[in-house]
Design a protein around this motif. Sequence first.
Motif, PDB file in Angstrom:
ATOM      1  N   ASP A  54       0.932  -1.420  -0.120  1.00  0.00           N
ATOM      2  CA  ASP A  54      -0.064   0.310  -0.502  1.00  0.00           C
ATOM      3  C   ASP A  54       0.844   1.483  -0.052  1.00  0.00           C
ATOM      4  O   ASP A  54       0.597   2.374  -0.531  1.00  0.00           O
ATOM      5  N   LYS A  55       1.757   1.307   1.095  1.00  0.00           N
ATOM      6  CA  LYS A  55       2.490   2.485   0.761  1.00  0.00           C
ATOM      7  C   LYS A  55       3.739   2.546  -0.492  1.00  0.00           C
ATOM      8  O   LYS A  55       3.986   3.262  -1.088  1.00  0.00           O
ATOM      9  N   VAL A  56       3.649   1.733  -1.242  1.00  0.00           N
ATOM     10  CA  VAL A  56       4.194   1.978  -2.684  1.00  0.00           C
ATOM     11  C   VAL A  56       3.506   1.956  -4.142  1.00  0.00           C
ATOM     12  O   VAL A  56       3.597   2.862  -4.389  1.00  0.00           O
ATOM     13  N   VAL A  57       2.097   1.880  -4.056  1.00  0.00           N
ATOM     14  CA  VAL A  57       0.750   1.782  -3.831  1.00  0.00           C
ATOM     15  C   VAL A  57       0.362   3.802  -4.383  1.00  0.00           C
ATOM     16  O   VAL A  57       0.433   3.883  -4.516  1.00  0.00           O
ATOM     17  N   GLN A  62       0.510   8.837  -6.042  1.00  0.00           N
ATOM     18  CA  GLN A  62       0.949  10.372  -5.280  1.00  0.00           C
ATOM     19  C   GLN A  62       1.687  10.985  -5.967  1.00  0.00           C
ATOM     20  O   GLN A  62       2.111  12.719  -6.563  1.00  0.00           O
ATOM     21  N   LYS A  63       2.675  10.667  -6.138  1.00  0.00           N
ATOM     22  CA  LYS A  63       4.088  11.200  -6.808  1.00  0.00           C
ATOM     23  C   LYS A  63       4.934  10.653  -7.726  1.00  0.00           C
ATOM     24  O   LYS A  63       5.084  11.663  -9.036  1.00  0.00           O
ATOM     25  N   VAL A  64       4.385   9.864  -9.205  1.00  0.00           N
ATOM     26  CA  VAL A  64       4.653   9.296 -10.389  1.00  0.00           C
ATOM     27  C   VAL A  64       2.819   9.921 -11.055  1.00  0.00           C
ATOM     28  O   VAL A  64       3.227  10.828 -12.399  1.00  0.00           O
ATOM     29  N   LEU A  65       1.785   9.674 -10.967  1.00  0.00           N
ATOM     30  CA  LEU A  65       1.035  10.245 -11.246  1.00  0.00           C
ATOM     31  C   LEU A  65       0.394  11.032 -10.702  1.00  0.00           C
ATOM     32  O   LEU A  65      -0.233  11.741 -11.280  1.00  0.00           O
ATOM     33  N   HIS A  66       0.749  11.961  -9.892  1.00  0.00           N
ATOM     34  CA  HIS A  66       0.648  13.356  -9.938  1.00  0.00           C
ATOM     35  C   HIS A  66      -1.129  13.061  -9.559  1.00  0.00           C
ATOM     36  O   HIS A  66      -2.060  13.751  -9.466  1.00  0.00           O
ATOM     37  N   ILE A  67      -1.837  12.362  -8.128  1.00  0.00           N
ATOM     38  CA  ILE A  67      -2.997  11.783  -8.104  1.00  0.00           C
ATOM     39  C   ILE A  67      -3.416  12.174  -6.671  1.00  0.00           C
ATOM     40  O   ILE A  67      -2.393  11.677  -6.015  1.00  0.00           O
ATOM     41  N   LYS A  68      -4.003  13.382  -6.050  1.00  0.00           N
ATOM     42  CA  LYS A  68      -3.489  13.857  -4.524  1.00  0.00           C
ATOM     43  C   LYS A  68      -5.705  13.175  -4.192  1.00  0.00           C
ATOM     44  O   LYS A  68      -5.999  14.297  -5.311  1.00  0.00           O
ATOM     45  N   VAL A  70      -7.647  11.565  -3.680  1.00  0.00           N
ATOM     46  CA  VAL A  70      -8.250  10.623  -3.994  1.00  0.00           C
ATOM     47  C   VAL A  70      -8.409   9.174  -3.006  1.00  0.00           C
ATOM     48  O   VAL A  70      -7.446   8.425  -3.191  1.00  0.00           O
ATOM     49  N   VAL A  71      -9.969   8.906  -2.240  1.00  0.00           N
ATOM     50  CA  VAL A  71      -9.482   7.786  -1.498  1.00  0.00           C
ATOM     51  C   VAL A  71      -9.652   6.631  -2.156  1.00  0.00           C
ATOM     52  O   VAL A  71      -9.272   6.160  -1.321  1.00  0.00           O
ATOM     53  N   GLU A  72     -10.110   6.791  -3.362  1.00  0.00           N
ATOM     54  CA  GLU A  72      -9.843   5.466  -4.298  1.00  0.00           C
ATOM     55  C   GLU A  72      -9.214   4.940  -3.986  1.00  0.00           C
ATOM     56  O   GLU A  72      -9.244   2.915  -4.138  1.00  0.00           O
ATOM     57  N   TYR A  73      -7.982   5.827  -4.044  1.00  0.00           N
ATOM     58  CA  TYR A  73      -6.486   4.794  -4.380  1.00  0.00           C
ATOM     59  C   TYR A  73      -5.802   4.513  -2.401  1.00  0.00           C
ATOM     60  O   TYR A  73      -4.524   3.705  -3.191  1.00  0.00           O
TER      61      TYR A  73
END
Length: 126
Positions: A54-57, A62-68, A70-73
């Motif tokens: 989970d920490k990796v995902v 957050q860092k690579v896809l720049h999606i912040k 978003v509770v679903e992830y």
Amino acid sequence: MKAIISMDLSDVPIVPDDVTVFTVLNKANKKWADKHKGVGIHFTKIPAYVKTGDKVVNTFVQKVLHIKDVVEYENMLHFVYFSHLVSHYISNKNFDKILFQNQDLCEKVLLQFNNNEKYIDKVEIL
């Protein structure tokens, strides 16, 4: 026999003693359980490899896809692990009614082990 399936018990109301509760083992849920003695509670301990995954995902999203925000992830593998174990357990039992924390958890649990056919008319969302 009734069941409640929830990863977070903070929103779960007072439960009668004839209800079985399935939840994740954490401090908040343990504290809730201590206040509800007599209720059958099945804790699912999330293993270290799932927490690490989970920490990796979470970092990747957050860092690579720049999606912040978003509770679903967030903690997606916790959700998958918990729902799979609960799904397996309820497939081997017979409950008259099952209350789920939310629709996502309901769908994930019912999709596995033919639970959809078994519990389709016995489900409610909290």
